[in-house]
Design an enzyme around this catalytic site. Sequence first.
Site, PDB file in Angstrom:
ATOM      1  CB  VAL A   9      -0.884  -0.091   1.277  1.00  0.00           C
ATOM      2  CG1 VAL A   9      -1.922  -0.884   1.204  1.00  0.00           C
ATOM      3  CG2 VAL A   9      -0.217  -0.168   2.473  1.00  0.00           C
ATOM      4  CB  SER A  10       0.658   4.503  -1.509  1.00  0.00           C
ATOM      5  OG  SER A  10       0.602   3.893  -2.962  1.00  0.00           O
TER       6      SER A  10
END
Length: 183
Positions: A9-10
Amino acid sequence: MAKIGYARVSTSDQSMDLQIDSLKSSGCDRIFEEKVSGKKSDRPELARCLEYLRSGDTLVIWKLDRLGRTTKQLIELSHDLKERGISLQIITLGVDTSTPAGKLFFAIMAGLAEMEAETIRERTQAGLQAARARGRKGGRPPLDKSKVEMALLLYDSRKYTIKEITEQTGVSKAKLYQVLNAR
């Protein structure tokens, strides 16, 4: 012949539960997890995951953009996996490169890489030809000899540092050393 998952995930406030659940459902023996932007080239967990993989293994990801943001990144990675004998499974696309359809995916990725490289070459050549047609030549413009002479005078005076000389004259450090070595 293990299935190894990679989830990313970012940002730290995003949840990777959906990815982890999908990877577990796909039968992954081990899952590498990372919270870092896909734009960053330094992704330590991806590097560990890729190092962990062996010939015959399958890298399983939830979505293609988990591996990289640019076509170039994805093409290079898919080529590396293929060369190492590692399959790639992309859950949301239903792609598994151990199957004939998945092998086609690898072939398409390789074709895209070749096309991209050829397109860049063509654009470069067209740009150079257009510049030549307008009378421009490639490379740096010739250096003003008076600037080089001034740089040498400043150097010989022993009053200035190399950095000061390059800033005052516009002669690069490399060019100054090249001229000094030549004399």
